[in-house]
Design a protein around this motif. Structure first.
Motif, PDB file in Angstrom:
ATOM      1  N   LEU A  59      11.983  -0.672   6.849  1.00  0.00           N
ATOM      2  CA  LEU A  59      10.754   0.062   7.353  1.00  0.00           C
ATOM      3  C   LEU A  59      11.592   1.398   7.892  1.00  0.00           C
ATOM      4  N   ILE A  60      11.019   2.554   7.353  1.00  0.00           N
ATOM      5  CA  ILE A  60      11.836   3.933   7.843  1.00  0.00           C
ATOM      6  C   ILE A  60      10.885   4.741   8.969  1.00  0.00           C
ATOM      7  N   LYS A  61       9.700   4.413   8.522  1.00  0.00           N
ATOM      8  CA  LYS A  61       8.537   5.099   9.298  1.00  0.00           C
ATOM      9  C   LYS A  61       7.450   3.981   9.885  1.00  0.00           C
ATOM     10  N   LYS A  62       6.696   4.333  10.526  1.00  0.00           N
ATOM     11  CA  LYS A  62       5.673   3.344  11.411  1.00  0.00           C
ATOM     12  C   LYS A  62       4.575   3.279  10.116  1.00  0.00           C
ATOM     13  N   PRO A  63       4.031   2.204   9.773  1.00  0.00           N
ATOM     14  CA  PRO A  63       3.149   1.848   8.890  1.00  0.00           C
ATOM     15  C   PRO A  63       1.815   2.633   9.372  1.00  0.00           C
ATOM     16  N   GLY A  64       1.296   3.450   8.275  1.00  0.00           N
ATOM     17  CA  GLY A  64       0.180   4.127   8.445  1.00  0.00           C
ATOM     18  C   GLY A  64       0.415   5.583   8.940  1.00  0.00           C
ATOM     19  N   LYS A  65       1.604   5.890   9.083  1.00  0.00           N
ATOM     20  CA  LYS A  65       1.894   7.192   9.676  1.00  0.00           C
ATOM     21  C   LYS A  65       2.136   8.555   8.527  1.00  0.00           C
ATOM     22  N   LYS A  66       2.898   7.874   7.390  1.00  0.00           N
ATOM     23  CA  LYS A  66       3.594   8.735   6.570  1.00  0.00           C
ATOM     24  C   LYS A  66       2.936   8.177   4.883  1.00  0.00           C
ATOM     25  N   TRP A  67       2.668   9.138   4.110  1.00  0.00           N
ATOM     26  CA  TRP A  67       2.473   9.081   2.696  1.00  0.00           C
ATOM     27  C   TRP A  67       3.873   9.163   1.985  1.00  0.00           C
ATOM     28  N   SER A  68       4.004   8.043   1.074  1.00  0.00           N
ATOM     29  CA  SER A  68       5.239   8.103   0.269  1.00  0.00           C
ATOM     30  C   SER A  68       4.994   7.431  -0.879  1.00  0.00           C
ATOM     31  N   TYR A  69       5.050   7.945  -1.965  1.00  0.00           N
ATOM     32  CA  TYR A  69       4.462   7.193  -3.458  1.00  0.00           C
ATOM     33  C   TYR A  69       5.765   6.140  -3.913  1.00  0.00           C
ATOM     34  N   SER A  70       5.325   5.404  -4.094  1.00  0.00           N
ATOM     35  CA  SER A  70       6.282   4.289  -4.464  1.00  0.00           C
ATOM     36  C   SER A  70       5.689   3.044  -5.395  1.00  0.00           C
ATOM     37  N   SER A  71       6.380   3.019  -6.665  1.00  0.00           N
ATOM     38  CA  SER A  71       6.132   1.978  -7.627  1.00  0.00           C
ATOM     39  C   SER A  71       6.700   0.483  -6.932  1.00  0.00           C
ATOM     40  N   GLY A  72       7.451   0.421  -6.093  1.00  0.00           N
ATOM     41  CA  GLY A  72       7.705  -0.725  -5.564  1.00  0.00           C
ATOM     42  C   GLY A  72       6.899  -1.399  -4.617  1.00  0.00           C
ATOM     43  N   THR A  73       5.961  -0.491  -3.827  1.00  0.00           N
ATOM     44  CA  THR A  73       4.794  -1.093  -3.307  1.00  0.00           C
ATOM     45  C   THR A  73       3.781  -1.569  -4.042  1.00  0.00           C
ATOM     46  N   THR A  74       3.736  -1.105  -5.299  1.00  0.00           N
ATOM     47  CA  THR A  74       2.608  -1.704  -6.030  1.00  0.00           C
ATOM     48  C   THR A  74       3.027  -3.022  -6.782  1.00  0.00           C
ATOM     49  N   ASN A  75       4.252  -3.279  -6.649  1.00  0.00           N
ATOM     50  CA  ASN A  75       4.789  -4.540  -7.499  1.00  0.00           C
ATOM     51  C   ASN A  75       4.829  -5.533  -6.107  1.00  0.00           C
ATOM     52  N   ILE A  76       4.983  -4.980  -5.030  1.00  0.00           N
ATOM     53  CA  ILE A  76       4.829  -5.810  -3.844  1.00  0.00           C
ATOM     54  C   ILE A  76       3.235  -6.411  -3.829  1.00  0.00           C
ATOM     55  N   LEU A  77       2.156  -5.601  -4.144  1.00  0.00           N
ATOM     56  CA  LEU A  77       0.706  -5.828  -4.074  1.00  0.00           C
ATOM     57  C   LEU A  77       0.567  -6.914  -5.225  1.00  0.00           C
ATOM     58  N   SER A  78       1.403  -6.768  -6.373  1.00  0.00           N
ATOM     59  CA  SER A  78       1.119  -7.608  -7.548  1.00  0.00           C
ATOM     60  C   SER A  78       1.564  -9.104  -7.024  1.00  0.00           C
ATOM     61  N   ARG A  79       2.747  -9.102  -6.321  1.00  0.00           N
ATOM     62  CA  ARG A  79       3.134 -10.463  -6.036  1.00  0.00           C
ATOM     63  C   ARG A  79       2.123 -11.072  -4.884  1.00  0.00           C
ATOM     64  N   ILE A  80       1.598 -10.190  -4.024  1.00  0.00           N
ATOM     65  CA  ILE A  80       0.810 -10.718  -2.910  1.00  0.00           C
ATOM     66  C   ILE A  80      -0.402 -11.278  -3.677  1.00  0.00           C
ATOM     67  N   LEU A  81      -0.914 -10.784  -4.627  1.00  0.00           N
ATOM     68  CA  LEU A  81      -1.953 -11.135  -5.645  1.00  0.00           C
ATOM     69  C   LEU A  81      -1.793 -12.523  -6.140  1.00  0.00           C
ATOM     70  N   ARG A  82      -0.478 -12.640  -6.633  1.00  0.00           N
ATOM     71  CA  ARG A  82       0.063 -13.975  -7.350  1.00  0.00           C
ATOM     72  C   ARG A  82       0.086 -15.098  -6.252  1.00  0.00           C
ATOM     73  N   HIS A  83       0.510 -14.830  -4.986  1.00  0.00           N
ATOM     74  CA  HIS A  83       0.715 -15.826  -3.941  1.00  0.00           C
ATOM     75  C   HIS A  83      -0.956 -16.185  -3.544  1.00  0.00           C
ATOM     76  N   ALA A  84      -1.874 -15.178  -3.485  1.00  0.00           N
ATOM     77  CA  ALA A  84      -3.063 -15.276  -2.839  1.00  0.00           C
ATOM     78  C   ALA A  84      -3.919 -16.286  -3.882  1.00  0.00           C
ATOM     79  N   ILE A  85      -3.536 -16.068  -5.203  1.00  0.00           N
ATOM     80  CA  ILE A  85      -4.204 -16.993  -6.433  1.00  0.00           C
ATOM     81  C   ILE A  85      -3.388 -18.410  -6.401  1.00  0.00           C
ATOM     82  N   ASN A  86      -2.330 -18.493  -5.985  1.00  0.00           N
ATOM     83  CA  ASN A  86      -1.525 -19.729  -5.658  1.00  0.00           C
ATOM     84  C   ASN A  86      -1.792 -20.567  -6.895  1.00  0.00           C
TER      85      ASN A  86
END
Length: 461
Positions: free
Chosen positions: A285-312
């Motif tokens: 973490l390099i900035k406080k969450p919610g404070k700075k915008w930074s485009y990141s493909s890595g973020t989307t893949n985190i979301l995809s795995r969050i969906l995977r774990h939620a579906i379980n």
């Protein structure tokens, strides 16, 4: 440096790499990174483009993989469902295999086993291109809208013309929809209307829809921090990142989003990491969450795995895009590919025909409705169009907003999904229009999304 000199330099880099304890000088490290990333990219793109999408392999080598010509050797084995790429006489090798209905993926440690692609969806009922309008949506008005046909044809002519050898357009498909009617479509030679084409970062907007469907089912909450294994320590400040902050690129996580640097986080993630989400979630973490915008493909893949774990349930997860989104929309050509760990690469690896990308755009134009049925909650679409903090009104939730400076000629209420090499899905509510442009534009100068979108919209009434 000639190709022969570069090949010699690559061989030297590889020799250093395989020497115990050797420290690489930066130029040699760059060449090694080129070999690693290049073989991985080549194997995967050929597997998906040729074995899954049905593209001409020679065209892909000449256009999509031109940078590796003469340096990277490839072998396509259709019967075995695999593609191999190598460099430096085999010192660097990568392999991609067909992965059933998930398209293609990288094969690491002999996994996964190749499974030939079989399109599970019913056959496409779209008409053959005839030059005349046709309904994309069953509930479209009885008659197509009136347009300036000559002006629109002129725009399409310019979209496909090649008059700048150093900045080729390589437009492959354009589909224009107004009032639910396909009023114009055109394809490059060798590209068929039902051929899936990669969306690159347009895939992120597909991920937005999938997360929205999961929220609708009650298995995710956008305003709460999701469970991420790498953030399990109670003292880890990353535990406070909410799902909405991830969707808005406000996570505060470090991630170098660059296609120009061979060892950037983006290139490394997409070409060398078996678990892309794990790689991205391990960033500090390099900035406080919610404070700075930074485009990141890595973020989307985190979301995809969050969906995977939620579906379980992996079988349900892998089928979720088709059953919950593509199937209801009639997107029969759409495929969302996975990484080697089995997580769908929601940042970059959605493929669909131009017509099917238009169907997806029509869903968002109609506030989440499809043929009279509310598939996505209307408020989920509104959230997508609400500017994210720090983005200078240019980015919503996994969708771009046309109020940004680089899109001065597009309507203020329009929004877009955009991807590497000129992929564009433009939604213009004020003109009830959806515009798709897919291509392989190697230099940004080759395609001006602002001018193209504005010219198409000016031909509509």
């Amino acid at each position: 440096m000639t190709k022969n000199q570069l090949r010699t330099a690559l061989f030297s880099a590889a020799a250093v790499t395989f020497s115990a304890g050797a420290a690489l000088e930066p130029p040699l490290q760059n060449l090694t990174n080129l070999a690693r990333a290049g073989t991985s990219f080549s194997a995967k793109q050929l597997c998906s483009g040729v074995l899954m999408a049905g593209m001409d392999p020679n065209r892909m080598l000449r256009e999509d993989l031109a940078a590796g010509q003469g340096l990277i050797q490839t072998r396509i084995e259709p019967e075995a469902g695999r593609v191999e790429a190598s460099a430096l006489f085999g010192l660097f090798r990568s392999e991609a295999v067909q992965n059933g209905e998930l398209g293609c993926t990288w094969r690491m440690n002999r996994q996964p086993s190749p499974r030939l692609f079989r399109q599970a969806s019913p056959g496409n009922r779209d008409p053959k291109p005839s030059g005349g309008p046709w309904r994309l949506v069953d509930m479209a008005p009885a008659e197509p809208p009136e347009i300036d046909r000559q002006a629109l044809n002129d725009v399409l002519d310019r979209a496909f013309e090649e008059n700048e050898p150093l900045a080729p357009k390589r437009t492959r498909a354009v589909v224009v929809v107004q009032d639910g009617w396909v009023i114009a479509e055109r394809y490059a030679q060798g590209i068929q209307p039902n051929m899936p084409l990669i969306g690159w970062s347009m895939s992120k907007s597909i991920t937005h829809a999938l997360i929205g469907l999961a929220v609708q089912k009650g298995i995710l909450d956008p305003d709460k921090p999701p469970s991420v294994p790498e953030w399990s320590d109670p003292e880890d400040p990353r535990r406070r990142i909410s799902l909405d902050q991830l969707l808005r690129m406000n996570s505060g996580l470090a991630f170098e989003e660059s296609t120009g640097a061979l060892n950037s986080d983006l290139v490394r993630m997409l070409t060398q990491e078996a678990d892309m989400a794990g790689f991205a979630a391990s960033q500090p973490l390099i900035k406080k969450p919610g404070k700075k915008w930074s485009y990141s493909s890595g973020t989307t893949n985190i979301l995809s795995r969050i969906l995977r774990h939620a579906i379980n349930n992996d079988q349900d997860y892998w089928a979720f895009p088709s059953q919950a989104l593509f199937g209801p929309l009639g997107m029969t050509t759409a495929v969302l590919e996975s990484d080697n760990s089995g997580t769908l690469v929601g940042s970059s690896l959605a493929w669909a025909s131009g017509r099917d990308w238009a169907r997806f755009g029509q869903l968002y134009l109609d506030q989440g409705r499809w043929n009279g049925k509310q598939l996505l909650p209307a408020n989920w679409v509104r959230r997508a169009r609400t500017a994210s903090r720090g983005s200078k009104k240019g980015y919503g939730a996994h969708w771009w907003l046309s109020r940004r400076k680089s899109r001065p000629d597009l309507p203020n209420n329009s929004f877009t999904a955009e991807g590497y090499q000129g992929q564009l899905l433009l939604i213009a509510p004020s003109q009830r229009a959806v515009i798709v442009r897919l291509g392989q534009t190697p230099n940004k100068a080759g395609f001006d999304a602002n001018a193209f979108g504005a010219d198409v919209l000016s031909a509509l009434r």
